[in-house]
Design a protein around this motif. Structure first.
Motif, mmCIF file in Angstrom:
data_model
loop_
_atom_site.group_PDB
_atom_site.id
_atom_site.type_symbol
_atom_site.label_atom_id
_atom_site.label_comp_id
_atom_site.label_asym_id
_atom_site.label_seq_id
_atom_site.Cartn_x
_atom_site.Cartn_y
_atom_site.Cartn_z
ATOM 1 N N TRP A 110 0.915 -1.255 -0.126
ATOM 2 C CA TRP A 110 -0.045 0.047 -0.021
ATOM 3 C C TRP A 110 0.867 1.171 0.238
ATOM 4 O O TRP A 110 1.804 1.367 0.612
ATOM 5 C CB TRP A 110 -0.946 0.069 1.298
ATOM 6 C CG TRP A 110 -2.122 -1.083 1.302
ATOM 7 C CD1 TRP A 110 -2.236 -1.885 0.379
ATOM 8 C CD2 TRP A 110 -2.498 -1.546 2.408
ATOM 9 N NE1 TRP A 110 -3.305 -2.640 0.566
ATOM 10 C CE2 TRP A 110 -3.536 -2.673 1.774
ATOM 11 C CE3 TRP A 110 -2.655 -1.085 3.714
ATOM 12 C CZ2 TRP A 110 -4.281 -3.154 2.769
ATOM 13 C CZ3 TRP A 110 -3.579 -1.642 4.515
ATOM 14 C CH2 TRP A 110 -4.379 -2.881 4.098
ATOM 15 N N SER A 147 -6.763 5.662 -5.465
ATOM 16 C CA SER A 147 -8.055 5.091 -5.088
ATOM 17 C C SER A 147 -9.052 5.420 -6.233
ATOM 18 O O SER A 147 -8.958 6.160 -7.014
ATOM 19 C CB SER A 147 -8.542 5.675 -3.713
ATOM 20 O OG SER A 147 -9.035 6.872 -3.685
ATOM 21 N N ASN A 159 -11.680 6.873 -6.098
ATOM 22 C CA ASN A 159 -12.038 8.609 -6.089
ATOM 23 C C ASN A 159 -10.870 9.420 -6.683
ATOM 24 O O ASN A 159 -11.173 10.542 -6.545
ATOM 25 C CB ASN A 159 -12.611 9.090 -4.697
ATOM 26 C CG ASN A 159 -11.434 8.887 -3.752
ATOM 27 O OD1 ASN A 159 -10.316 8.669 -3.903
ATOM 28 N ND2 ASN A 159 -12.169 8.730 -2.487
ATOM 29 N N LYS A 190 -7.797 9.866 -5.386
ATOM 30 C CA LYS A 190 -7.034 10.502 -4.250
ATOM 31 C C LYS A 190 -5.788 9.345 -4.089
ATOM 32 O O LYS A 190 -5.963 8.386 -4.044
ATOM 33 C CB LYS A 190 -7.742 10.519 -2.941
ATOM 34 C CG LYS A 190 -8.845 11.741 -3.010
ATOM 35 C CD LYS A 190 -9.487 12.045 -1.597
ATOM 36 C CE LYS A 190 -10.590 13.103 -1.860
ATOM 37 N NZ LYS A 190 -11.273 13.244 -0.534
ATOM 38 N N LYS A 226 -3.253 7.278 -2.255
ATOM 39 C CA LYS A 226 -3.434 6.525 -0.905
ATOM 40 C C LYS A 226 -2.138 6.344 -0.369
ATOM 41 O O LYS A 226 -1.032 6.129 -0.746
ATOM 42 C CB LYS A 226 -3.928 4.939 -1.548
ATOM 43 C CG LYS A 226 -5.472 5.132 -1.954
ATOM 44 C CD LYS A 226 -5.925 3.606 -2.088
ATOM 45 C CE LYS A 226 -6.611 3.092 -0.507
ATOM 46 N NZ LYS A 226 -7.179 3.914 -0.196
ATOM 47 N N GLY A 251 -4.762 3.678 7.875
ATOM 48 C CA GLY A 251 -5.947 3.931 7.887
ATOM 49 C C GLY A 251 -6.882 3.105 8.512
ATOM 50 O O GLY A 251 -6.459 1.919 9.264
ATOM 51 N N TYR A 252 -8.284 3.348 8.813
ATOM 52 C CA TYR A 252 -9.108 2.326 9.518
ATOM 53 C C TYR A 252 -10.351 2.750 8.957
ATOM 54 O O TYR A 252 -10.986 3.311 8.065
ATOM 55 C CB TYR A 252 -9.018 2.887 10.920
ATOM 56 C CG TYR A 252 -9.294 4.235 11.181
ATOM 57 C CD1 TYR A 252 -10.665 4.630 11.408
ATOM 58 C CD2 TYR A 252 -8.388 4.980 11.427
ATOM 59 C CE1 TYR A 252 -10.817 6.037 11.793
ATOM 60 C CE2 TYR A 252 -8.527 6.460 11.638
ATOM 61 C CZ TYR A 252 -9.652 7.001 12.034
ATOM 62 O OH TYR A 252 -10.041 8.397 12.155
ATOM 63 N N SER A 258 -13.709 2.541 6.949
ATOM 64 C CA SER A 258 -14.118 2.223 5.308
ATOM 65 C C SER A 258 -12.893 2.439 4.484
ATOM 66 O O SER A 258 -12.845 1.580 3.598
ATOM 67 C CB SER A 258 -15.099 3.228 4.818
ATOM 68 O OG SER A 258 -14.851 4.619 4.967
ATOM 69 N N SER A 259 -11.843 3.289 4.897
ATOM 70 C CA SER A 259 -10.872 3.443 3.875
ATOM 71 C C SER A 259 -9.821 2.038 4.229
ATOM 72 O O SER A 259 -9.484 1.545 3.017
ATOM 73 C CB SER A 259 -10.076 4.473 4.549
ATOM 74 O OG SER A 259 -8.656 4.472 4.043
ATOM 75 N N LEU A 260 -9.737 1.594 5.212
ATOM 76 C CA LEU A 260 -9.137 0.225 5.380
ATOM 77 C C LEU A 260 -9.844 -0.944 4.698
ATOM 78 O O LEU A 260 -9.280 -1.680 4.118
ATOM 79 C CB LEU A 260 -9.067 -0.240 6.911
ATOM 80 C CG LEU A 260 -8.304 -1.633 7.436
ATOM 81 C CD1 LEU A 260 -6.966 -1.322 6.715
ATOM 82 C CD2 LEU A 260 -8.501 -1.800 8.745
ATOM 83 N N GLU A 304 -11.522 -0.782 2.087
ATOM 84 C CA GLU A 304 -11.513 -0.454 0.541
ATOM 85 C C GLU A 304 -10.158 -0.964 0.278
ATOM 86 O O GLU A 304 -9.997 -1.320 -0.744
ATOM 87 C CB GLU A 304 -11.572 1.152 0.214
ATOM 88 C CG GLU A 304 -11.220 1.418 -1.327
ATOM 89 C CD GLU A 304 -11.528 3.070 -1.535
ATOM 90 O OE1 GLU A 304 -10.790 3.566 -2.188
ATOM 91 O OE2 GLU A 304 -12.425 3.615 -1.026
ATOM 92 N N ASP A 305 -9.156 -0.792 1.238
ATOM 93 C CA ASP A 305 -7.732 -1.106 0.649
ATOM 94 C C ASP A 305 -7.703 -2.514 0.669
ATOM 95 O O ASP A 305 -7.115 -3.245 -0.388
ATOM 96 C CB ASP A 305 -6.865 -0.651 1.980
ATOM 97 C CG ASP A 305 -6.428 0.898 1.916
ATOM 98 O OD1 ASP A 305 -6.721 1.609 0.638
ATOM 99 O OD2 ASP A 305 -5.967 1.448 2.828
#
Length: 584
Positions: A393, A405, A407, A409, A411, A415-416, A418-420, A422-423
């Motif tokens: 990552w 990502s 969207n 942005k 990366k 993170g934690y 929803s971001s996590l 998604e990763d």
């Protein structure tokens, strides 16, 4: 019969054979001898272990079922790994001579390291036994491939090894079960390797892809062989050799028995048994035997021989040559990983397979055209196993190329919420890894000896290691790294992190870290330069044998376990022959 604290001191029985160690070599010796009617006693420094015992089962469990979430604070490869021991064991130190490094892995349990090894089962080829004749470096073995072939055949049929016969000269064909199909990342590796001329074949590993008897089940592809198999579908000495040896009624297994020395008769010089310390009550006992077989690992066997001093053997038992402990060598190892953008946002499905690789690359080049004399094989990893947080990552993980990502942005790792999630969803199953395992050039000045100033908690003098890689191994590691990067790029991937350079010996693992150490009691025809003869019988003591990796003259670019098993079978049958003739 299994005993945790049997009072051997008060026992009058003299066993036909006493075996120290219950791993690959000790297990095969116990299995072979006991099935022939020989009364055997096996000494094991660790505890009893049966992977099918409910208290030992760790397969099919999630990290959160461990108090440490599967971390390696208790066992060296994580809470769920079937390894009781490690590189550092409380109260059992070893030391290193100044300026050198060696890490010594010990697995103290019935079956030893065979409970948690990778189960890669490669035969040594014709060249591996005769390297000195090929390039003038090191020494030839006193035996050749033709001597070993029938024993390889029988071992493969006994333990179950999958693979394919490819007609490779120095990676000989075998008695194989059908291999599992390659997974998606492995198909991509095969395609890339074909494009750049690197051969890739189905792996040769000791897991049962077909049922071979009523005592063992078939692999159900949970991918967790390192946890030891409750179905006995992978090979471990504990379940495949020791268990049937005990079933004969001819084997007595004593656990928690830390061998201290081989006892000898002061008049004849013959071995009469083994003294050991019971690790539960710290009392010393002696078990008597007409023949002694050492199979405690290359390091521990050297330690036993060197500690077995007497007026007759002032430099250690079977050491008139002075080479006990010398010519120690471990496989070379270097690794690299990468991320494959074509695998981002993968569809999820079960592709666990066996516990390890489904494909591998044997050595494919001519060392005469290279700047290092010995080869290596490549082991591949990847796929949709248990996710590891943070892998591949962020900008650093993308080797300076930002990953974006959905969207748009950039990366970063971490993170934690929803971001996590998604990763995980995006990168899961998109990483691959590869490791080289190669042959070093054996040197007399790589050795272990007894440290004159240090004992363990049982009062037994410990080993002191002296080991350095030569330029040959460093150049080999550089070639590994160049090859790994070429493969990753051929897959359209991006290598993770900075390519290892000369400041780290090109990522060459420290000696001992690959856990393939061999040597220390090498076989040979000349008693002045070797410890054992071609049957792994001590030149100096005719009823003393060695059945682990200590007899190896050189490592080969192969994992050692299959050859340990085949050598132990050969040696055990020689013992039976010599007993029948009344020579021992």
């Amino acid at each position: 019969m299994i005993n945790d604290s049997i009072n051997i001191k008060a026992q009058t029985e003299v066993f036909d054979v006493v075996i120290v160690g219950s791993g690959a070599g000790g297990g095969m010796a116990a299995y072979t001898l006991s099935r022939a009617g020989v009364k055997v006693c096996v000494l094991e420094a660790g505890q009893n272990f049966d992977p099918a015992d409910p208290k030992n089962i760790t397969q099919l469990k999630w990290p959160y079922e461990s108090p440490r979430r599967g971390a390696s604070t208790t066992r060296p490869f994580g809470d769920f790994d079937a390894a009781y021991g490690g590189w550092d064991i409380d109260g059992q130190p070893y030391t290193r001579k100044s300026g050198t490094t060696f890490d010594w892995f010990r697995s103290q349990m019935v079956g030893g390291r065979t409970n948690h090894w990778g189960r890669i089962s490669l035969r040594f080829g014709p060249d591996d036994f005769k390297r000195a004749s090929i390039d003038g470096l090191g020494d030839d073995w006193p035996i050749g491939y033709d001597d070993m072939k029938p024993y390889y055949d029988r071992v493969e049929k006994l333990i179950g090894v999958f693979g394919t016969n490819e007609g490779l000269r120095n990676d000989p064909d075998g008695q194989f079960l059908p291999p599992p199909k390659p997974r998606l990342h492995e198909l991509m590796i095969m395609k890339a390797n074909k494009k750049i001329g690197i051969p890739t074949y189905p792996s040769r590993m000791a897991m049962l892809t077909q049922k071979i008897n009523d005592e063992r089940g078939k692999c159900f592809y949970c991918g967790q062989c390192g946890r030891a198999c409750m179905a006995y579908a992978d090979f471990s000495s504990s379940s495949v050799l020791i268990k049937p040896a005990l079933a004969t009624g001819n084997t007595t297994l004593i656990t928690h028995a830390m061998a201290r020395e081989v006892v000898t008769d002061p008049t004849t010089g013959l071995a009469t048994g083994v003294s050991y310390v019971n690790t539960l009550n710290l009392q010393e006992y002696t078990v008597k035997g007409k023949v002694v077989v050492l199979a405690a690992s290359a390091g521990e066997t050297a330690r036993l021989l060197l500690n077995s001093k007497s007026s007759r053997f002032s430099h250690g038992l079977a050491n008139s040559s002075g080479v006990v402990g010398k010519y120690l060598n471990d496989s070379t190892g270097a690794s690299r990983s990468g991320i494959i953008p074509a695998l981002f946002d993968r569809k999820r499905y079960n592709e666990d397979g066996v516990g390890g690789m489904h494909i591998y690359t044997p050595w494919w080049l001519d060392n005469k055209k290279l700047d290092f004399p010995r080869g290596y094989h490549i082991e591949y990893g990847g796929g949709m196993g248990m996710p590891g947080y943070g892998f591949g990552w962020g900008i650093e993980g993308m080797n300076g190329k930002a990953e974006f990502s959905k969207n748009g942005k950039a990366k970063a790792a971490g993170g934690y919420g929803s971001s996590l999630k998604e990763d995980y969803a995006r990168y899961y199953g998109a990483s691959i890894g590869m490791s080289g395992r190669g042959e070093p050039v054996v040197r007399e000045d790589n050795y272990c000896e007894i440290d004159p100033n240090t004992v363990d908690k049982y009062g037994i003098p410990v080993l002191r290691f002296h080991y350095k890689w030569s330029d040959y191994e460093i150049k080999q590691a550089k070639h590994m790294q160049d090859t790994f990067e070429e493969i990753i790029h051929a897959m359209g991937g991006i290598p993770n992190g900075k390519k290892p350079g000369p400041e780290t010996n090109y990522g060459l693992a420290e000696p001992g870290k690959i856990i393939h150490e061999v040597g220390t009691a090498r076989m040979g025809n000349d008693p002045k330069t070797s410890v054992l003869n071609s049957n792994c019988q001590a030149h100096d003591v005719k009823n003393l044998f060695v059945a682990d990796a200590a007899p190896f003259v050189s490592q080969g670019d192969k994992n050692a376990t299959l050859t340990i098993l085949a050598l132990s079978l050969r040696t055990s049958e020689y013992i039976l022959d010599q007993r029948k003739k009344g020579n021992i």
